[in-house]
Design a protein around this motif. Structure first.
Motif, short mmCIF file in Angstrom:
data_model
loop_
_atom_site.label_atom_id
_atom_site.label_comp_id
_atom_site.label_asym_id
_atom_site.label_seq_id
_atom_site.Cartn_x
_atom_site.Cartn_y
_atom_site.Cartn_z
N ALA A 19 0.86 -1.19 0.00
CA ALA A 19 0.00 0.00 0.00
C ALA A 19 0.89 1.24 0.00
CB ALA A 19 -0.93 0.01 1.20
N SER A 21 1.45 5.39 0.95
CA SER A 21 1.06 6.52 1.79
C SER A 21 1.28 7.81 1.02
CB SER A 21 1.88 6.55 3.08
OG SER A 21 1.73 7.80 3.73
N ILE A 70 -3.45 -5.32 3.00
CA ILE A 70 -3.12 -4.01 3.56
C ILE A 70 -3.80 -2.91 2.75
CG2 ILE A 70 -1.00 -3.90 2.17
CD1 ILE A 70 0.28 -2.29 4.44
N THR A 71 -4.17 -1.83 3.42
CA THR A 71 -4.64 -0.63 2.76
C THR A 71 -4.14 0.58 3.55
OG1 THR A 71 -6.58 0.41 1.73
CG2 THR A 71 -6.84 -0.34 3.99
N TYR A 72 -4.12 1.74 2.92
CA TYR A 72 -3.71 2.98 3.58
C TYR A 72 -4.92 3.89 3.74
CZ TYR A 72 -1.67 7.62 4.26
OH TYR A 72 -1.38 8.87 4.73
N TYR A 79 -1.74 2.71 8.09
CA TYR A 79 -2.03 1.51 7.32
C TYR A 79 -2.89 0.59 8.18
CZ TYR A 79 2.06 2.96 4.55
OH TYR A 79 2.95 3.66 3.79
#
Length: 244
Positions: A19, A21, A70-72, A79
């Motif tokens: 991911a 940022s 995962i994601t932001y 995260y």
């Protein structure tokens, strides 16, 4: 190629996830790692110049992470890492029931105090999570595959669950796939299209093809029905999807 770790332990399937940022202009890559003698989830920050930032991050902290996603979240600059934990009662085992846990990770790679918690407890094999952040609704959609223990092999379903921006569940899990017990659902991916239609597109493998379903980004209701992406008759699997 850029090597992310230097230990000699196995880093096997499932594949790594990543991911980005927008605040720090960095990536966080996560993967399954057996360096402690059992599977956990580790991470590594990477900047835009493909240079490692800091050291490997132990994300699961002894909680036996297997498949992960995962994601932001832009509004919190954190995260969210979701991972499968396989166990039986108080002891870790190789196969059995599994739940999904979530760990918040700060953009600088640190783990906030009390930043991990259970997000799905099903009493079945609950695995292959995917997660996407919807900036328009400032929340996430978690997607998972659930196998019902004691039923026929391949009796899997794709479920979704809304999470707030900190990863806490909103409402109950809901069914996304409408297949029968004789089909096989696995390998799921999800994408947020919030800036355009405030909806998600979820895809998965079923009967040797890829199927999909749109999900309303405001309330988690299904938009239309399941529809095929591929109809080749050949074996296809492991879908991945991104929004442009």
């Amino acid at each position: 190629d850029l090597r992310l770790n230097n230990d000699s332990a196995n880093q096997g399937l499932p594949a790594a996830s990543v991911a980005y940022s927008s605040a720090t202009k960095e990536y966080l890559v996560i993967w399954r790692d057996d360096r402690g003698g059992y599977s956990e989830v580790y991470g590594q920050r990477v900047n835009q110049a493909n240079v490692l930032v800091g050291n490997n991050i132990k994300i699961t902290g002894g909680r036996n992470g297997i498949s992960s996603a995962i994601t932001y979240v832009g509004s919190t600059n954190q995260y969210l890492v979701v991972y499968e934990v396989i166990y039986n009662g108080g002891g870790w085992i190789s196969f059995g029931e599994s739940d999904l846990w979530l760990q918040r990770v700060n953009a600088d790679g640190s783990l906030p105090a009390q930043g991990y918690f259970q997000v799905v407890s099903a009493g079945n094999m609950t695995n292959w999570p995917s997660i996407a952040y919807n900036a328009a609704a400032d929340e996430c959609l978690l997607v998972l595959t659930q196998n019902f223990i004691g039923s026929q092999p391949g009796d899997n379903r794709i479920y979704g669950r809304r999470l707030d921006k900190t990863g806490r569940p909103i409402g109950s899990p809901f069914v996304i796939s409408t297949s029968t017990a004789s089909t096989v659902d696995n390998d799921v991916a999800v994408v947020s299209a919030g800036t355009v239609s405030n909806s998600y597109l979820v895809c998965w493998e079923k009967d040797k093809n890829i199927w999909a379903q749109r999900v309303n980004g405001k309330n988690g209701t299904l938009i239309g029905g399941n529809f095929p992406i591929t109809q080749t008759g050949s074996v296809v699997s492991t879908p991945q999807i991104a929004f442009n």
